[in-house]
Every structure is written in C-alpha cells, then in structure tokens.
Design an enzyme around this catalytic site. Structure first.
Site, PDB file in Angstrom:
ATOM      1  CG  ASP A 148      -2.268   0.640   0.967  1.00  0.00           C
ATOM      2  OD1 ASP A 148      -2.269   1.849   0.696  1.00  0.00           O
ATOM      3  OD2 ASP A 148      -3.313  -0.031   1.040  1.00  0.00           O
ATOM      4  CG  HIS A 224      -5.249   3.914   0.803  1.00  0.00           C
ATOM      5  ND1 HIS A 224      -4.842   2.613   0.584  1.00  0.00           N
ATOM      6  CD2 HIS A 224      -6.493   4.010   0.273  1.00  0.00           C
ATOM      7  CE1 HIS A 224      -5.811   1.948  -0.044  1.00  0.00           C
ATOM      8  NE2 HIS A 224      -6.820   2.775  -0.244  1.00  0.00           N
ATOM      9  CB  SER A 555      -9.141   0.537  -0.151  1.00  0.00           C
ATOM     10  OG  SER A 555      -8.605   0.704  -1.434  1.00  0.00           O
TER      11      SER A 555
END
Length: 776
Positions: A148, A224, A555
C-alpha cells in the site's frame, strides 16, 4: 532556482543511503528510455545472487557493458520469481524480448489505490470465549503483509503491547529512509520496505520533499496504507474515535498478528503504484516470509490477461500463492455497474464492500417543527440555533444555467447566500458533497444540506457542517422552503447510532461481476464491511487529529478479509490459500439483521446476487470450521490457464516449468472453486468438483439444491460418505436449460450438509440459444 537545486540534492542524498536505489539515469538516456519490465517467470536458481547475476549478464549483453547495465537496472526480481526492471529504449525492449528465457517485456504502468464496530458486527467480540478471535489467540504468530502507501509507525494501533516474539522464520527488515529508522519497528510492525524506482521514472521530475508532499521512506503520506494496515492487524486502542463519533475499542482483525508494510504507492503528482514497484513488493514479501498479503490496489478496465506482465497483481499473487501465501485484493470502486470488477484471477480472494449496522444520524429541525434525518460526521462546527435556509437554485449567480442546483464552484450569489444554510441537489456524479461545501463556504453560507441519490460513505466538510440526505428528505425540505415566508432550520450535532437500521447493504461503489476477462470464475468471492470504517490515520491539520478517520471503499473491506484469513491460518497452519478462500465463501451469510436477503445498493435496490457479494458477507466464526473445503493448487490454476486458451509458451513462461497445454488443458468450468458460474449454457452441461472433509472423520453429507430460475440441476452422487481412508470425494452437477429464449444470469446454490455444517456454493448461470449471443 536555488531552491530547486537544493531540493534535488536532498533527494539524491537521501536515496543514496540505499545502495541499490541508483534511480537517476544519464540525462541523454532519460529522454529516450523508459522503464520496462523484463519478466522471466519462475526463477531457475535457488540462490538469489545467481539469479541477479544472470539478469545483469543479460542486460550487459544487450547494452554492451556492465556499467551500462548497472545504470539501467532498477530492480532485480529474484525471490518469488525471476525478472528485472530496467530503463530501455523501444528498440532495446524489442531486442531483449527475443532473448532466451524472456517471457514478456512490457512498459511500466501506474495503478490506483482503491475499526471500532465492524468486527463486533461480524461476530468477533473481544470478550467472548466462543469465537474465532479467541480460538486463534487473535492471530498470534502469523504475519500479514500490506502492499500500500506505507505506514505511520507512531500510531497507537501499531503498539506492541501483548505481542509475542517475532517468528524465527521472518527474514524481513526495517528499511531506513526519511523520518523512518529501525526504531520505528517493533514486535507488532516487524518490517517496512519502500519501492520508488518505478514511480520516479514515470514522473521524471525532481521531487520537492520540503513541502511534505511525500516521504522517501516507508512512512505513509496519504493515510491509506496506515488505515488498511491497522484494519487488518492493528493492536488494541482504547477510546478510538473521530471527533467523538464511533468511540470504542479499536482493533484489527488479527490484533496479535505481526505486520509487514511494503510501500509501493506514492502521492507524487496524481499518485499511484507502478507495476515495477508492485512486483518488487510481492518479490520481497515472498522472500520475507509473510503468511497473508492484503493488496488494496487495482487495474482499470479493460483488464489484462493473467499471464500478461501488465497485470502485475495477478502475476505477483500467482507466485505468492505458489509459496502458500493467501492474497486478498479489493474488488474496485466502480460499482454499481456490472462487469466493473478488478483483481479477478482465480487464485486471489476478491473482496466486495458492505455497510455495517452503524449510522451517524443528524437531525434537521425545520421552522415548522418538522424533524428530518440525514447523516454527517461534522461535529463541533454547528450553529446550534435556528438559521435561515434557502434552496441553491433561488440564489444562483446566473439564472440562465443549472449549475447552482448542485452548488458548483462560483454558481451562488454571495449576497443572498451569506449567513444561510444552503440546500443543494446533486445533478450528476461529478459534483459531490465536499466540493459543494466549498462552494457554499466561499459564498458565505454557514451550512450545507446535500440531497443525492443514496450513496455510501461520509466525509468531513471541515469548515461548515454538511449533512447528506436522500432525494426524498431533500424534497421535503424544499417543499417547506417554498411554502414558508421566512424558512428557518436548525442542524443538530451527529450522534452514533448502532443497530437501528436493517443491515448490511452492498455499498453502491463496490464493483460488480461478472468478470469481464474470465466469466466462468465468480468474482467477487466474498463481501466484508467497507463503508465508514474507523481505523488509524496520519496526523493532519495544525491541531493534529485523534489519529483515526473514517474511510470507505473496497480498500477497507479487503484488509478485513486479510485479518480473518490470518486468524484462520493461526488455527489451520497447513491450509492452502484455496482452502482458506473456500472456508470463507461456503460459510458466508446472505441475510441481513432482520433475516431478509442482503440488499444491493444500486439502481434497483434488488436483493444482492453473487455478482454483488460472491458467497455473501464473511462469517469468521463459521469459516474456521467449514466442514468441507474445495481445495486447489498451482497445478490446477496452470490447467485452468491452459483451458482459458493461453498458449503453452505463455503458461510455461509464468511457471518456468514446461507446460504442454494440449495435455494439461482443463475445462474452465471444472476448476475446483467453491462456486459454479456457467456464462453460456445452451442445453446441457456437466461440471465436476471435489470436496475435502475437514470435519469429523466419518461425516455424511447430503446435497441441497436451489436451482436458478429456468434451470434444472442434477447432482451425482447426492450423498457423500467420508471415512478414515476417504477424505476427498468428487461429485458432478449437470445443468439443463428449460428456457426458450436467451436470458440474463439467474442465480441459485448447491449446499452440502451433515446436519451441523452447511457448505454453500453460489451458482450463476446464463442460458443462451446461440454461441454468438451477447448480453446487452
């Protein structure tokens, strides 16, 4: 000019710490060459140094010298598979493609990045003694890798209180870089690496690190990666919340599992994750010894084939699966349109997103004392008294167009908007609540009510309170505004409400099947919570944040399944990735909190089907004891690839073992998946499956069929009897079409039960009359 030179020198100095990060090419060559990935399939040499040497030798032969090869090469892939990334001109790329052992040579591309309540919602209650969380000792001893955007190591979710020792099999490292050193790792965050060469070649401009745009290290700049990592395996954090909302005990799915972070996604310019960096992340994760990989990144439509190096996630996950690593990927966020699903390789666990039973109810009280409800996560910025309210179209800066209806930039008359709450109606997907709030703020408005088609996910508008309502509520407010002489409204502070609505629903953004590239493989496999998930985040703003934030997307659902897979792996250490996937799919739930079918939040609000949720909403406590599993290994996937129509050369290149597709070709319908999908049923077809008993030795299972509309099913045998010597049994399912015209997909299921377990496989069938039938 001096600042630019200084910034470039800083970048060079930081990156030179890593002896292998020589990413600055000669100026002459930079203009002519681009990064290409030379993929060579399974590695021929067990010694990584020998593999790397062979890569340098090949590149030296192409470029004429060892020095040129050294300057050209970015990465050598030498652990999970063989290949390298290097700067090549188009003619050089064409030339090296003909070298012995080279499978593909393709240009580097960019991919996009796709809690306190969700675990309780799925039955993993921390204080219960009868669930998977306690049975697995919360994932102790397993290692979850996350590919990620990096990690914020100081987050409380990555504390190592109560963590066991780092497994002796761990071979990873805590790679140093900008504001990141070995002390940032501990017994929870045991490894961190970063891969930047691919993205640097794409942007080909100096990086200004002084403005905080990025960190040249594994440190997360976007939030994220921190969010997904903490969702999968964050440790216990008391009283986690976002501005007082959703307060509670935060934890990941496997709070005692170890975490390894692989930063391959960056925020430079428009941001993204390149094939070269993604493949290197997979390569290193395989070498390091992770058990599970969570990858919330995706390809865009149209999809590349599974043997095409441009599908780096399919390629990387194939080699990870070959090493026994379970890979979970996000389905994508282009729903609710059909055939938008990404990451569709049959060896990947593909995860769709659902809501949970939590809402952030916000009261809107009108001047006539009518109270209506919306949702918001904005607290502490409300004007608590009654304030004037108006419809945006009434205060348009230009009455000759409709841009004011959804509060587009510059569309509102500042004199008329000043001091008022503004009601806007979404006219398209282009304008969202955040951008509408900016328009209202700039015009002097003090609040926003944004009416839109029902959609999932809430975001803060920061400077003014914004409340999301559906069109029905919006129209009721508009009716009041039109009738009242001096319309007024009061916006209340949001409240966390649990269990007052029927849940779950499939998130509107969750990408849908069928798979556009392999329609006979059901995708998604499973669904998990992915809407308004509270998890760790990077500090933002002058006051910094509480360290936690709501985010929505597949996600967010992907690391939920990665965490659950780690719990299952802790209990069943020898289970294959296919076995874990089967257990998740066949035990999933298709019902909501009131017993009705899970609903699909699309244009029709129909009951969800397998193209929305796969097997259903993941049920961790049942998945650890599924009774039967549908197992498969790399050889099965190789035969599937042959059956799909790939050449012997292409499949051999992927596996680097000689494959003869004329002898190893499998009918794609017969891949031993825990689901059955028949995209083109003319009259009759028979598919085969085999199940492995993982329950009591002498189990007897009976078939229960729910045939799709217009289809007849026949299962042979209808009884499966297991004993000490027979723990794997095959069966056949024959489908007969009774339809007189070509139709759309119809859905059903096949379940096996021994009275205790129900092992359910979703079925999707499309009956056709002509081979050339195309569903429009």
């Amino acid at each position: 000019m001096m600042d630019t030179k200084l910034n470039l020198l800083i970048v060079v100095a930081l990156v030179s710490i890593q002896s292998h990060l020589q990413f600055l090419p000669k100026c002459v060559e930079a203009a002519k060459s681009n990064v290409h990935i030379v993929y060579m399939g399974e590695k021929k040499h067990q010694d990584p140094a020998t593999t790397k040497m062979s890569h340098h030798k090949m590149l030296s032969t192409l470029l004429g010298s060892k020095e040129a090869a050294k300057n050209s090469m970015l990465y050598s892939y030498k652990h999970g598979f063989s290949g390298f990334a290097a700067r090549l001109t188009e003619s050089q790329a064409e030339e090296i493609a003909a070298f012995p052992g080279v499978v593909h040579v393709i240009p580097n591309r960019i991919h996009r990045l796709h809690t306190t309540r969700s675990w309780e919602f799925m039955g993993l209650k921390y204080h219960s003694s009868k669930n998977l969380l306690t049975q697995s000792n919360m994932g102790e001893g397993t290692i979850i890798g996350v590919i990620d955007s990096g990690v914020w190591p100081e987050s409380e979710s990555f504390n190592d209180r109560g963590m066991g020792p780092i497994p002796s099999r761990w071979k990873g490292t805590c790679q140093e870089g900008q504001l990141f050193n070995s002390s940032n790792c501990n017994k929870k965050l045991i490894g961190a690496r970063w891969f930047i060469k691919g993205i640097l070649d794409q942007i080909q401009t100096p990086i200004n690190i002084s403005n905080g745009e990025e960190f040249l290290s594994a440190r997360d700049n976007s939030g994220h990666g921190t969010h997904t990592a903490s969702t999968a395996a964050g440790n216990f954090v008391q009283n986690a919340n976002y501005e007082g909302l959703a307060a509670g005990l935060a934890r990941g799915g496997a709070p005692r599992a170890h975490l390894a972070v692989y930063k391959a996604c960056w925020s430079f310019e428009s941001g993204g994750c390149t094939d070269a960096d993604i493949l290197k992340a997979f390569d290193k994760a395989i070498q390091d010894g992770v058990d599970i990989l969570s990858v919330s990144v995706g390809n865009s439509i149209p999809l590349y084939s599974y043997v095409d190096q441009r599908n780096s996630i399919a390629i990387g996950s194939f080699h990870a699966t070959a090493k026994g690593i379970t890979v979970a990927c996000s389905a994508g966020n282009d729903g609710p349109t059909a055939m938008t699903i990404e990451n569709t390789a049959p060896w990947i666990i593909n995860v769709a997103a659902t809501t949970v039973d939590r809402a952030f109810a916000t009261a809107i009280t009108l001047g006539n004392n009518l109270t209506l409800w919306g949702q918001s996560v904005d607290t502490g910025i409300h004007n608590h008294g009654f304030t004037g309210i108006t419809f945006s179209d009434r205060i348009a800066a230009n009455s000759s167009d409709d841009s004011a209806q959804d509060c587009q930039p510059g569309s509102l008359n500042a004199t008329l908007a000043a001091g008022k709450i503004i009601l806007c109606f979404a006219q398209s997907s282009i304008q969202d609540i955040s951008s509408a709030a900016i328009s209202v703020l700039e015009a002097g408005g003090v609040g926003l009510i944004f009416a839109q088609y029902r959609s999932d996910g809430l975001g803060s508008c920061h400077h003014i309170p914004c409340i999301k309502v559906d069109y029905e509520v919006g129209t009721q407010i508009l009716s009041y505004i039109r009738k009242a002489r001096s319309p007024m409204a009061k916006l209340s502070i949001p409240k966390t409400v649990i269990g007052k609505w029927i849940y779950p629903r499939v998130a509107d953004f969750s990408a849908r099947g069928p798979s556009s590239i392999s329609p006979a493989v059901l995708k998604p496999d499973i669904a998990a919570p992915g809407v308004d998930i509270l998890a760790a985040y990077i500090p933002v703003g002058k006051e910094k944040s509480s360290g936690y934030k709501f985010m929505s997307g597949t996600s967010m659902s992907c690391p939920h399944v990665a965490g659950i897979a780690a719990l299952i792996k802790s209990v069943h250490k020898n289970w294959s990735p296919a076995a874990i996937r089967s257990a998740l799919v066949t035990t999933a739930s298709q019902t909501r909190t009131d017993g009705s079918n899970i609903a699909e939040e699309g244009s029709t609000r129909k009951a969800a089907d397998p193209f929305d949720i796969g097997g259903g909403l993941v049920n961790p406590n049942k998945a650890v004891n599924p009774g039967l599993i549908y197992d498969a290994g790399i050889e099965d996937y190789v035969q599937f690839l042959c059956g799909t129509g790939y050449s012997s050369k292409a499949v051999t290149g992927l596996t680097q073992t000689q494959v003869n597709c004329t002898k190893s070709r499998l009918n794609v319908l017969n891949l031993n998946l825990p689901s059955i999908t028949i995209p083109n049923l003319k009259r009759k077809v028979t598919v085969t499956r085999a199940v492995t008993n993982v329950g009591p030795v002498d189990s007897v299972y009976k078939a229960i069929m729910q045939a799709p509309q217009g289809i007849k099913l026949k299962v042979e045998p209808q009884i499966l009897s297991f004993n000490k010597t027979t723990q794997i049994l095959p069966f056949k399912v024959t489908f007969f079409s009774t339809r007189k015209v070509s139709g759309d997909y119809r859905f059903g299921s096949l379940s096996w039960t021994d009275g205790k377990h129900i092992v359910r496989s979703p079925i999707s069938v499309r009956a056709i009359l002509f081979e050339s039938y195309v569903d429009t």
